[in-house]
Design a protein around this motif. Sequence first.
Motif, PDB file in Angstrom:
ATOM      1  N   ILE A   1      -1.056   3.364   3.941  1.00 48.34           N
ATOM      2  CA  ILE A   1      -1.681   4.555   3.420  1.00 48.34           C
ATOM      3  C   ILE A   1      -1.260   5.938   4.052  1.00 48.34           C
ATOM      4  O   ILE A   1      -1.142   6.840   3.588  1.00 48.34           O
ATOM      5  CB  ILE A   1      -3.063   4.172   3.368  1.00 48.34           C
ATOM      6  CG1 ILE A   1      -3.709   3.020   2.324  1.00 48.34           C
ATOM      7  CG2 ILE A   1      -4.059   5.472   3.041  1.00 48.34           C
ATOM      8  CD1 ILE A   1      -4.837   2.464   2.626  1.00 48.34           C
TER       9      ILE A   1
ATOM     10  N   ALA B   1      -0.030  -1.989  -7.423  1.00 42.86           N
ATOM     11  CA  ALA B   1      -0.429  -3.055  -6.517  1.00 42.86           C
ATOM     12  C   ALA B   1      -0.366  -4.436  -7.031  1.00 42.86           C
ATOM     13  O   ALA B   1       0.206  -5.420  -6.519  1.00 42.86           O
ATOM     14  CB  ALA B   1      -1.736  -2.743  -5.756  1.00 42.86           C
TER      15      ALA B   1
ATOM     16  N   ALA C   1      -1.946  -2.490   6.171  1.00 39.15           N
ATOM     17  CA  ALA C   1      -2.178  -1.785   5.172  1.00 39.15           C
ATOM     18  C   ALA C   1      -2.628  -0.288   5.370  1.00 39.15           C
ATOM     19  O   ALA C   1      -2.026   0.443   4.591  1.00 39.15           O
ATOM     20  CB  ALA C   1      -3.210  -2.614   4.202  1.00 39.15           C
TER      21      ALA C   1
ATOM     22  N   THR D   1       0.754  -1.246   0.080  1.00 42.38           N
ATOM     23  CA  THR D   1       0.046   0.012  -0.038  1.00 42.38           C
ATOM     24  C   THR D   1       0.718   1.326  -0.154  1.00 42.38           C
ATOM     25  O   THR D   1       0.205   2.240  -0.598  1.00 42.38           O
ATOM     26  CB  THR D   1      -0.953  -0.080   1.135  1.00 42.38           C
ATOM     27  OG1 THR D   1      -0.275  -0.116   2.335  1.00 42.38           O
ATOM     28  CG2 THR D   1      -1.973  -0.980   1.133  1.00 42.38           C
TER      29      THR D   1
END
Length: 522
Positions: free
Chosen positions: A117, A214, A113, A60
């Motif tokens: 971010i 990703a 994750a 991420t």
Amino acid sequence: MSAAPVSGSSRYLVLAAMIFAVAMTFIDQTIVSIAVPDIQRELSLTTTGVQWAVNAYLLTLAAFFAFGGRLADTVGHRKMVVLGVLIFAAASACCGFTPQGSLAEAWLVAFRAVQGIGGAIMFPAALAIVVQNFALRERGRALALFFGIAGGLTAIGPVLGGYLTEWTWRAIFWVNLPVAAIALLLIALSKPVTASRPAPMDYRGLALIASGVALSVFGFQQSQIWGWSNPAIGLCIAAGVLLLIVFAVVEKRTASPLIQVDIFRIRAFSVQNLVLGISMLVFVPVFFFSSEYAQISLGDSSANAGIFLLYFFIGFVIASQLGGRMLDRDGAKRPVVIGCVLAAVGFYLWAGDATTLRFGSQQWDVVLAGAGMGFMLTPASTDAVNRASRLSYGEATGITQTVRNYAASLGLAVLGTVLVTELRSRLTDSLVAQGLPHAQAVSEAAHLSQVQARSGGGSSANIPQFFRADFAHATQAVLYWMAAIMAVAAVVAMIGLRPGVQAEIAAEEQQAQPTADEPDRP
């Protein structure tokens, strides 16, 4: 127009605030790998689950860097740093409070994750603030401190993780909370003022680049689990690359793109990103592979394995300062080329001494390799952002960080395959030499090479001598590859970069900035 650099000690208070903010993202790139055996044992995670406890963060982080850079430039850099710190700290706390039972695996992977971010939102904004608060002729020195300290924390991660894990693995996440608190306090005290450029968000571009990065990074990460022969690996990587090509085509036709792809027409920006991409095949992977080598071949504890990397950190930080000063004085080409050459020599010498199984014969090799990486990384990263100053700093940083993380994932996958392949071959020969039939030796070697990552972390008495030696030879092969990769980076920098200081060009670009920007004062 771009915010004017501030003067006096307030600039260094801003710099300190940004270093504390991004420190968490650097530490978390490596700290979790040390605690993996303890996490897996206490939470009863599957092998896939524990892999994703590490990979979800890196994936991420790579996928959303471009979004974070654009968001910082359009919404405001200070706002995004604060938001990123809060998201990262909250996700870290949740990781530390992972419950035991059936929910553990999904909980830990999900919040790892979210950490990624938060880091992707925070980092481009933090670097943009540093760039805008220092005059062009001072940025090399300022960003040498930024990258030297923050980048060096990648090496500190295993050391800190080793000691914290002896108390509880949960502490490797909780340690981010006081760091975040200090960062927020320093931001409040320094009150950094930067320029922002309101613009609509390109969600179509975001979907394309996030999916492309990703998917391909996922393919790289899964290659060691599924094997390169699995068609799903090639499919993921190919689909990801195709989406990135579509992204570039679409962005050319978008009025307010997520990334202005014309930025790659700036020669130095493109070359520096290529150099950064090549060097990142080595920089992040070296921490994982050398940590395993220290625990398995040298028989060190997880804490001592981290101390092994401090020698790399010492060389990195000192040379980073020298490289930054040389950038300000002479331009980027000389320190980048010299750094790549020093790193190549350092890794080559380290490879030659790795099979001695004595750290005393390797320590100066490790220092030299770290010094080479520090010497080139700061000038290359700073020069890339400076050359792109006609565009926005956050966007340019988002691009460079996407390239760096993408390459790091590729490096981990490819060099990991080199390690496992060489280890399997060595183990087969060792087992045959001990009288095992060849077919059985091949099967047993395949099994041992798959579980090698969990073989370290204890006394060398628990690891057979032949396994220690064979793992050292496998690590040696990886280090030789790293030397070759850095030699390629040196050639690219030598041919692609032009000598001289860029002050005049950058100053003109600064004056060409749009006048619609407003100070970022949340």
